[in-house]
Design a protein around this motif. Sequence first.
Motif, PDB file in Angstrom:
ATOM      1  N   ALA B 132      32.586 103.506  56.319  1.00 19.28           N
ATOM      2  CA  ALA B 132      33.763 104.199  55.801  1.00 19.28           C
ATOM      3  C   ALA B 132      33.474 105.611  55.313  1.00 19.28           C
ATOM      4  O   ALA B 132      34.343 106.271  54.780  1.00 19.28           O
ATOM      5  CB  ALA B 132      34.390 103.391  54.671  1.00 19.28           C
ATOM      6  N   SER B 133      32.254 106.093  55.437  1.00 17.14           N
ATOM      7  CA  SER B 133      32.016 107.479  55.051  1.00 17.14           C
ATOM      8  C   SER B 133      31.236 108.141  56.172  1.00 17.14           C
ATOM      9  O   SER B 133      30.709 107.472  57.057  1.00 17.14           O
ATOM     10  CB  SER B 133      31.213 107.555  53.744  1.00 17.14           C
ATOM     11  OG  SER B 133      29.847 107.375  54.014  1.00 17.14           O
ATOM     12  N   ASN B 134      31.155 109.464  56.131  1.00 16.00           N
ATOM     13  CA  ASN B 134      30.430 110.109  57.223  1.00 16.00           C
ATOM     14  C   ASN B 134      29.053 110.598  56.777  1.00 16.00           C
ATOM     15  O   ASN B 134      28.524 111.567  57.299  1.00 16.00           O
ATOM     16  CB  ASN B 134      31.253 111.261  57.801  1.00 16.00           C
ATOM     17  CG  ASN B 134      31.819 112.122  56.705  1.00 16.00           C
ATOM     18  OD1 ASN B 134      31.485 111.926  55.535  1.00 16.00           O
ATOM     19  ND2 ASN B 134      32.648 113.080  57.061  1.00 16.00           N
ATOM     20  N   PHE B 135      28.473 109.889  55.787  1.00 20.51           N
ATOM     21  CA  PHE B 135      27.146 110.293  55.332  1.00 20.51           C
ATOM     22  C   PHE B 135      26.044 109.689  56.205  1.00 20.51           C
ATOM     23  O   PHE B 135      24.926 110.164  56.212  1.00 20.51           O
ATOM     24  CB  PHE B 135      26.934 109.913  53.869  1.00 20.51           C
ATOM     25  CG  PHE B 135      27.661 110.831  52.949  1.00 20.51           C
ATOM     26  CD1 PHE B 135      27.119 112.055  52.601  1.00 20.51           C
ATOM     27  CD2 PHE B 135      28.911 110.496  52.451  1.00 20.51           C
ATOM     28  CE1 PHE B 135      27.790 112.912  51.766  1.00 20.51           C
ATOM     29  CE2 PHE B 135      29.583 111.355  51.620  1.00 20.51           C
ATOM     30  CZ  PHE B 135      29.027 112.572  51.268  1.00 20.51           C
ATOM     31  N   GLY B 308      34.794 107.601  44.486  1.00 20.01           N
ATOM     32  CA  GLY B 308      35.551 108.820  44.777  1.00 20.01           C
ATOM     33  C   GLY B 308      35.291 109.305  46.190  1.00 20.01           C
ATOM     34  O   GLY B 308      36.222 109.657  46.918  1.00 20.01           O
ATOM     35  N   ARG B 309      34.028 109.300  46.592  1.00 20.09           N
ATOM     36  CA  ARG B 309      33.685 109.795  47.929  1.00 20.09           C
ATOM     37  C   ARG B 309      34.277 108.920  49.028  1.00 20.09           C
ATOM     38  O   ARG B 309      34.782 109.421  50.025  1.00 20.09           O
ATOM     39  CB  ARG B 309      32.165 109.822  48.090  1.00 20.09           C
ATOM     40  CG  ARG B 309      31.546 110.908  47.273  1.00 20.09           C
ATOM     41  CD  ARG B 309      30.095 111.057  47.594  1.00 20.09           C
ATOM     42  NE  ARG B 309      29.637 112.312  47.018  1.00 20.09           N
ATOM     43  CZ  ARG B 309      28.484 112.877  47.311  1.00 20.09           C
ATOM     44  NH1 ARG B 309      27.684 112.314  48.176  1.00 20.09           N
ATOM     45  NH2 ARG B 309      28.142 114.009  46.770  1.00 20.09           N
ATOM     46  N   ILE B 310      34.192 107.593  48.801  1.00 13.81           N
ATOM     47  CA  ILE B 310      34.748 106.678  49.800  1.00 13.81           C
ATOM     48  C   ILE B 310      36.261 106.868  49.883  1.00 13.81           C
ATOM     49  O   ILE B 310      36.833 106.965  50.969  1.00 13.81           O
ATOM     50  CB  ILE B 310      34.425 105.204  49.421  1.00 13.81           C
ATOM     51  CG1 ILE B 310      32.914 104.983  49.383  1.00 13.81           C
ATOM     52  CG2 ILE B 310      35.082 104.244  50.380  1.00 13.81           C
ATOM     53  CD1 ILE B 310      32.229 105.015  50.705  1.00 13.81           C
ATOM     54  N   LEU B 315      41.330 108.087  52.341  1.00 13.52           N
ATOM     55  CA  LEU B 315      42.721 108.492  52.153  1.00 13.52           C
ATOM     56  C   LEU B 315      42.971 109.800  52.883  1.00 13.52           C
ATOM     57  O   LEU B 315      42.167 110.734  52.796  1.00 13.52           O
ATOM     58  CB  LEU B 315      43.034 108.663  50.664  1.00 13.52           C
ATOM     59  CG  LEU B 315      42.924 107.401  49.801  1.00 13.52           C
ATOM     60  CD1 LEU B 315      43.213 107.734  48.353  1.00 13.52           C
ATOM     61  CD2 LEU B 315      43.900 106.348  50.301  1.00 13.52           C
ATOM     62  N   GLU B 316      44.049 109.851  53.613  1.00 12.05           N
ATOM     63  CA  GLU B 316      44.400 111.050  54.370  1.00 12.05           C
ATOM     64  C   GLU B 316      44.569 112.245  53.436  1.00 12.05           C
ATOM     65  O   GLU B 316      43.905 113.258  53.560  1.00 12.05           O
ATOM     66  CB  GLU B 316      45.701 110.812  55.149  1.00 12.05           C
ATOM     67  CG  GLU B 316      45.510 109.970  56.392  1.00 12.05           C
ATOM     68  CD  GLU B 316      44.764 110.731  57.489  1.00 12.05           C
ATOM     69  OE1 GLU B 316      45.268 111.792  57.882  1.00 12.05           O
ATOM     70  OE2 GLU B 316      43.685 110.259  57.918  1.00 12.05           O
ATOM     71  N   ASN B 317      45.495 112.093  52.484  1.00 15.48           N
ATOM     72  CA  ASN B 317      45.650 113.164  51.495  1.00 15.48           C
ATOM     73  C   ASN B 317      45.607 112.557  50.104  1.00 15.48           C
ATOM     74  O   ASN B 317      46.576 112.015  49.616  1.00 15.48           O
ATOM     75  CB  ASN B 317      46.943 113.968  51.701  1.00 15.48           C
ATOM     76  CG  ASN B 317      48.051 113.098  52.236  1.00 15.48           C
ATOM     77  OD1 ASN B 317      47.983 111.862  52.128  1.00 15.48           O
ATOM     78  ND2 ASN B 317      49.070 113.712  52.778  1.00 15.48           N
ATOM     79  N   MET B 318      44.405 112.659  49.509  1.00 13.80           N
ATOM     80  CA  MET B 318      44.207 112.111  48.176  1.00 13.80           C
ATOM     81  C   MET B 318      44.961 112.995  47.179  1.00 13.80           C
ATOM     82  O   MET B 318      44.901 114.222  47.291  1.00 13.80           O
ATOM     83  CB  MET B 318      42.724 112.091  47.845  1.00 13.80           C
ATOM     84  CG  MET B 318      42.407 111.252  46.673  1.00 13.80           C
ATOM     85  SD  MET B 318      40.785 110.502  46.796  1.00 13.80           S
ATOM     86  CE  MET B 318      39.756 111.698  46.012  1.00 13.80           C
ATOM     87  N   PRO B 319      45.681 112.375  46.224  1.00 12.05           N
ATOM     88  CA  PRO B 319      46.373 113.207  45.229  1.00 12.05           C
ATOM     89  C   PRO B 319      45.388 114.097  44.467  1.00 12.05           C
ATOM     90  O   PRO B 319      44.270 113.673  44.185  1.00 12.05           O
ATOM     91  CB  PRO B 319      47.033 112.190  44.301  1.00 12.05           C
ATOM     92  CG  PRO B 319      46.510 110.853  44.687  1.00 12.05           C
ATOM     93  CD  PRO B 319      45.951 110.959  46.056  1.00 12.05           C
ATOM     94  N   TRP B 321      45.277 115.088  41.466  1.00 14.78           N
ATOM     95  CA  TRP B 321      44.846 114.685  40.111  1.00 14.78           C
ATOM     96  C   TRP B 321      43.697 113.706  40.183  1.00 14.78           C
ATOM     97  O   TRP B 321      42.910 113.564  39.257  1.00 14.78           O
ATOM     98  CB  TRP B 321      46.016 114.094  39.311  1.00 14.78           C
ATOM     99  CG  TRP B 321      46.623 112.854  39.931  1.00 14.78           C
ATOM    100  CD1 TRP B 321      47.691 112.810  40.770  1.00 14.78           C
ATOM    101  CD2 TRP B 321      46.195 111.500  39.763  1.00 14.78           C
ATOM    102  NE1 TRP B 321      47.946 111.519  41.148  1.00 14.78           N
ATOM    103  CE2 TRP B 321      47.051 110.689  40.538  1.00 14.78           C
ATOM    104  CE3 TRP B 321      45.174 110.887  39.026  1.00 14.78           C
ATOM    105  CZ2 TRP B 321      46.913 109.309  40.612  1.00 14.78           C
ATOM    106  CZ3 TRP B 321      45.037 109.505  39.096  1.00 14.78           C
ATOM    107  CH2 TRP B 321      45.892 108.725  39.881  1.00 14.78           C
ATOM    108  N   LEU B 322      43.563 113.014  41.325  1.00 20.31           N
ATOM    109  CA  LEU B 322      42.498 112.031  41.469  1.00 20.31           C
ATOM    110  C   LEU B 322      41.190 112.720  41.818  1.00 20.31           C
ATOM    111  O   LEU B 322      40.132 112.398  41.273  1.00 20.31           O
ATOM    112  CB  LEU B 322      42.877 111.044  42.574  1.00 20.31           C
ATOM    113  CG  LEU B 322      42.223 109.663  42.517  1.00 20.31           C
ATOM    114  CD1 LEU B 322      42.456 109.010  41.179  1.00 20.31           C
ATOM    115  CD2 LEU B 322      42.782 108.784  43.629  1.00 20.31           C
ATOM    116  N   GLY B 323      41.277 113.675  42.720  1.00 17.58           N
ATOM    117  CA  GLY B 323      40.043 114.367  43.053  1.00 17.58           C
ATOM    118  C   GLY B 323      40.204 115.277  44.252  1.00 17.58           C
ATOM    119  O   GLY B 323      40.882 114.940  45.222  1.00 17.58           O
ATOM    120  N   THR B 324      39.608 116.455  44.179  1.00 14.61           N
ATOM    121  CA  THR B 324      39.542 117.344  45.331  1.00 14.61           C
ATOM    122  C   THR B 324      38.066 117.601  45.587  1.00 14.61           C
ATOM    123  O   THR B 324      37.273 117.672  44.650  1.00 14.61           O
ATOM    124  CB  THR B 324      40.267 118.674  45.058  1.00 14.61           C
ATOM    125  OG1 THR B 324      39.834 119.158  43.797  1.00 14.61           O
ATOM    126  CG2 THR B 324      41.762 118.493  45.053  1.00 14.61           C
TER     127      THR B 324
END
Lengths: 54, 491
Positions: B132-135, B308-310, B315-319, B321-324
């Motif tokens: 689920a991540s691209n690491f 957070g990273r996952i 999520l396509e567009n994470m809100p 306030w949650l994290g950028t």
Amino acid sequence: MSSGQNSGGLMSSAGLVRYFDAEDRNAIRVDPKTVVAFGILFGVGIQLLNIVAL
Amino acid sequence: MGWKEAAEPVLTRMPSVVRPEGHVPFRRKLGWTAGILVLYFFLTNVTLFGLGTETGDFYGQFRSILAGSQGSILQLGIGPIVTASIVLQLLGGADLLGLDTNDPRDQILYQGLQKVLVLVMICLTGIPMVFASNFLPASQQLANTLPGGTFGVQSLIFAQIAMGAILILFMDEIVSKWGVGSGIGLFIIAGVSQQLVAGLFAWQGLGNVSGFFPTWFGILTGSVEMPSLLTAEGIQALFMGPGQLLALVTTVLIFAVVVYAESVRVEIPLSHARVKGARGRFPVKLIYASVLPMILVRALQANIQFLGRILASQLENMPAWLGTYGQNGNPTGGLFYYFAPIQSPGDWMWWTAQTTAEAWQVLIRVGIDLTFMVIGGAIFAVFWVETTGMGPEATARQIQNSGMQIPGFRRNPQVIEKVMERYIPQVTVIGGALVGVLAVAANMLGTIGAVSGTGLLLTVSITYKLYEEIAEEQLMEMHPMMRQMFGGGGN
């Protein structure tokens, strides 16, 4: 005496994983040499795969 | 029927490393420890088969605490073991397990439970990491030739990192049973020391970073450009730029503070009940619960960041306030930014160009980090003392069993416990909180080789413990009688 050395000990620097003396009869026992040999073989095996495939 | 009976068949059958029969000579112990260390370094250098081009380290700055190395078989490092330990500490500390670690039956169950939990954590961290991540991207070249396609390659990668994590678990067991200290401590020391030596001595030709001494050689001979020392930029370059003086001072300071704190203790005098003149002392150290609980608190923060990273990659567009997230996968705003601990001076020195955050954002982040570490440090220290049998009741029983007593008091475990209760709980909480403050301060000031301050703190403390253990070991080697007095060492 059996619990003395493993119940934390007076000056023990216990690791994150704790190991006790008690062992079950059913438990599978592994020789440390087996673990090391497996580790080396596993590492070398993956290395070889990398060399052969790429 | 409780969970114990239900889980017993599985827990009792977990494979474990054989215990040595009889006393292991000190040289053999060192041999095993060194052998495992070499194997560890070898495995960190084996690249995963089927790995594509990497985009960065999944563990990021937490790497120095969690050991292992990005993209290698030991990708997971001690992460799963630490996370499993958090769960066990929380369950055990709150007394939800109902296991009595003095009962041999429960000891077996406890040991089995540890291993099962580590296996669960390998899946819980490994599966999202690979799938689920691209690491850990799968190699497209291989996916085209393999029947399983991308999923097949990903499964292969997961199998390798899972195998590596299981190997780490057993290597820890070998060091604990056959060697000196614990494997976990050894791997943390190994990683941090390697980085520290590189940070001091590496020269430009080895990689792209130049270490402290080669840089200073360059500055003194004029091959490294420095702004004039009479300007503000010059001073900044000297302390925080290429000069790294601040990092050097912090590194030395951490060494000094940790060694000092390790030696601060309350000593409770003991005398032998029957042998007149045989005296001893029970030391209640300032860092009574050791620094290991600190790994747990940091790992808790690390797990929040992984979440957070996952989420960010799923999520396509994470809100907002949650994290950028920024270019390199580091949080730049939102909840996950504030929960990220400060890892280097660049993270919080808002007047430099290294961070884009506002001063108030930085202050909130430092505040949250400090609160987390102080309260978390104290809580985990209390739990640690409870679950490892270092609490007042357990130590009183040990002192009683060893035939010692506190002079001037009746020889009775309850009496000893009363005296212990005056010191142990207070010292544990103060020590835990203090280590938390130290860890935050060390991270904020930065160290040589960009080892995180917490990593260095752990390393110095674990090495100190190791030194004590080796000294004790040698004493027993010279005087076999001592073995009985220390209550073990294998017999």
